[in-house]
Write a protein that holds these residues in place. Structure first.
Motif, mmCIF file in Angstrom:
data_model
loop_
_atom_site.group_PDB
_atom_site.id
_atom_site.type_symbol
_atom_site.label_atom_id
_atom_site.label_comp_id
_atom_site.label_asym_id
_atom_site.label_seq_id
_atom_site.Cartn_x
_atom_site.Cartn_y
_atom_site.Cartn_z
ATOM 1 N N ASP A 109 0.765 -1.294 0.016
ATOM 2 C CA ASP A 109 -0.110 -0.013 -0.106
ATOM 3 C C ASP A 109 0.769 1.309 0.018
ATOM 4 N N ILE A 110 1.869 1.185 0.780
ATOM 5 C CA ILE A 110 2.971 2.314 0.866
ATOM 6 C C ILE A 110 3.394 2.649 -0.527
ATOM 7 N N LYS A 111 3.974 1.593 -1.227
ATOM 8 C CA LYS A 111 4.468 1.779 -2.561
ATOM 9 C C LYS A 111 3.561 2.079 -3.511
ATOM 10 N N ALA A 112 2.409 1.574 -3.565
ATOM 11 C CA ALA A 112 1.183 2.020 -4.429
ATOM 12 C C ALA A 112 0.936 3.708 -4.251
ATOM 13 N N ALA A 113 0.982 4.163 -3.061
ATOM 14 C CA ALA A 113 0.814 5.458 -2.763
ATOM 15 C C ALA A 113 2.206 6.332 -3.422
ATOM 16 N N LEU A 114 3.358 5.649 -2.891
ATOM 17 C CA LEU A 114 4.527 6.542 -3.493
ATOM 18 C C LEU A 114 4.570 6.652 -5.041
ATOM 19 N N TYR A 115 4.141 5.244 -5.689
ATOM 20 C CA TYR A 115 4.273 5.515 -7.196
ATOM 21 C C TYR A 115 3.350 6.294 -7.932
ATOM 22 N N ARG A 116 2.186 6.588 -7.181
ATOM 23 C CA ARG A 116 1.397 7.397 -7.978
ATOM 24 C C ARG A 116 1.774 8.817 -8.380
ATOM 25 N N PRO A 117 2.116 9.482 -7.701
ATOM 26 C CA PRO A 117 2.913 10.904 -8.151
ATOM 27 C C PRO A 117 3.925 10.476 -9.204
ATOM 28 N N PHE A 118 4.672 9.580 -9.183
ATOM 29 C CA PHE A 118 5.714 9.135 -10.211
ATOM 30 C C PHE A 118 5.150 8.782 -11.559
#
Length: 559
Positions: A42-51
């Motif tokens: 979940d953390i990585k999914a959130a991190l990747y969204r702006p990328f």
């Protein structure tokens, strides 16, 4: 911070800043970060969204504003195609308005990027990473990557528009624009903070899209490199120091790629030159936005693939319809600026197994087996031959519109289906190696840019010999056995040769307008079918749609 369904946070931010868009993101009624994040995934999914937003942002409208307004690319009208209500001509002639879509898309996309990264950053700051079997170092890395990404979007927005609304939370209403200097200082502060905290790249590390220390340093160098255009204050000395430190590996292990294609090929995530790239993979987040715009409907036969293009964009011409060079212009004519022995100037040809040569489409269009490819418009059922010229050659002859080629006008309205050299900067495999398609990542920052920035800084100090050495170190990889027939020297290096070197090395990499503005050429010089424009066109207007949603936004002068 609570995410409340409806007019809150991200949705509110886009309305506050001038418009709303579909974020492709789910919202929940009163969900806090502590309850929403259940796992590291979940953390990585959130991190990747702006990328993923950054991946989109680096192409399309942002690229269009950098390249079609400058001297190297154009979308000419081709008979019944591509007039587009005069849109392409407005950008080429510097006649755009606050109502033009590319400008609105860029304003909106810039502030959306800030908001997405800021929202994620604020959520992750509240989490106890140890509950997800992650460390404080992991958390610091994620937070500082997002800080750098926020600075990236603000830097690009400053370049396009000048001062932007600065927000450090997603609360507030009808924010006004901050000044150019305030926006500049905000970007500078964010990047200086991130540089101190981001990890460095180690030798042999693959580039997989993360922002590391050198990326933040490179963005800060860009800010200083163009500071005179942004805030009226030259800061080349500050840029020089950062570039020297990056090249001396103080911010991580990077080196020039030994080949010209290494930073662009299917395995460029392994290139030692890449400082930051956006990953791409077939049938996933593909780096392919340019494909339809650049290539002819029948170029699928040339590539040996499925799926045709729209036949729009091409390089501005080097030759007049008569075949003479455009010698009267020092800018433009990008294909001519490549030496004939330059390995990049060969026609693009896929050799199999991920190997290829050349990066242009010009001359007779043939299939990989040598069969003639025919046209479908002006040259229907006739051999298709791409020319480094613009003119309605199909209308020359007895009983036709023009008696001879010498009568042909060459301008934006006079293209044909074979008009202009096409670039293949991103390699395209044939169907045999279809799994490699779009395997090349988008190189957002390359070490060559650092080397060229340092060269220009030295040149501006009067050290043309030192500048030439840095440029030639890159140029030699473009020639057989490293033998350059036209190296840069202290004697031949002037502002136009420097712009030519930027133009050939970074052709189609979405930076040309910025380079012309830095050299005070964007509104003052002529190139093919373009005359000097008013100085206010160095910045784009605040879009009408943004101002209609926020009447506290002041328009740029001249619009």
């Amino acid at each position: 911070m609570q995410k409340i369904l409806g007019f809150t946070l991200l949705t509110a931010a886009f309305l506050i800043l001038g418009g709303c868009t579909n974020l492709d993101q789910e919202f929940y009624d009163r969900v806090t970060p502590e309850t929403f994040f259940k796992s590291e995934k979940d953390i990585k999914a959130a991190l990747y969204r702006p990328f993923t937003h950054a991946r989109w942002y680096l192409g399309e409208d942002r690229w269009n504003l950098q390249e079609y307004t400058a001297d190297q690319f154009a979308i000419t009208t081709k008979g019944r195609h591509w007039y587009n209500g005069g849109e392409n001509e407005r950008y080429h002639y510097h006649r755009w308005t606050p109502d033009d879509n590319w400008i609105w898309g860029t304003w909106r996309g810039t502030l959306m990027g800030v908001a997405l990264a800021l929202d994620t950053k604020q959520d992750l700051e509240k989490l106890d990473y140890t509950k997800f079997a992650l460390t404080q170092a992991d958390k610091d890395d994620h937070i500082n990557q997002l800080t750098t990404l926020i600075a990236f979007f603000y830097l690009r927005g400053l370049d396009y528009f000048g001062g932007l609304p600065i927000f450090e939370s997603l609360e507030g209403e009808s924010l006004p624009r901050n000044t150019d200097k305030e926006t500049f200082t905000h970007v500078e502060t964010l990047l200086k903070e991130a540089i101190q905290k981001l990890p460095k790249k180690n030798a042999g590390d693959m580039e997989e899209g993360a922002l590391r220390q050198a990326a933040a340093a490179a963005l800060l160098a860009r800010l200083y490199f163009n500071a005179e255009a942004y805030i009226g204050q030259p800061m080349f000395a500050e840029c020089k120091k950062l570039c020297q430190d990056i090249l001396s590996k103080q911010y991580g292990e990077y080196s020039l790629d030994p080949t010209w294609y290494g930073p662009h090929n299917f395995s460029n995530d392994r290139s030692p030159e890449i400082i930051w790239s956006i990953p791409s993979e077939f049938n996933k987040l593909q780096y392919d936005w340019f494909y339809n715009t650049f290539y002819h409907y029948n170029t699928i036969k040339y590539f040996g693939i499925d799926g045709g293009g729209w036949n729009g964009a091409h390089l501005t011409p080097s030759k007049k319809p008569t075949g003479e060079w455009y010698a009267e212009y020092k800018l433009g004519a990008p294909f001519r600026k490549f030496n004939d022995l330059d390995l990049r100037k060969k026609p693009y040809k896929y050799l199999g197994g991920g190997r290829y040569e050349g990066m242009f489409i010009y001359g007779p269009h043939l299939t990989p087996s040598g069969e003639v490819i025919t046209g479908g418009e002006e040259y229907k059922d006739q051999p298709l031959v791409f020319v480094d010229q613009v003119g309605r050659f199909s209308e020359v002859g007895p009983g036709r519109r023009y008696a001879s080629v010498s009568e042909l006008p060459s301008k934006m309205s006079e293209g044909e289906e074979n008009t202009g050299v096409r670039i293949v900067k991103v390699p395209v495999p044939n169907n045999t190696d279809k799994s490699l398609r779009w395997g090349a990542d988008n190189p957002a920052i390359r070490l060559t840019e650092i080397q060229y920035m340092l060269a220009e800084c030295l040149m501006r100090e009067g050290d043309k010999g030192g500048a030439a050495t840095l440029i030639n170190e890159v140029r030699k990889r473009n020639f057989e056995n490293g033998i350059d027939p036209d190296p840069v020297t202290a004697a031949n290096l002037d502002e136009y040769r420097m712009l030519d070197e930027w133009g050939t090395e970074f052709l189609a990499e979405g930076r040309r307008r910025t380079d012309l503005i830095r050299w005070k050429k964007f509104t003052t010089e002529s190139w093919w079918d373009h005359e000097p424009s008013d100085d206010h066109y160095k910045r784009f207007p605040v879009p009408t749609q943004a101002i209609s949603g926020n009447n506290n936004l002041l328009q740029n002068p001249g619009y």
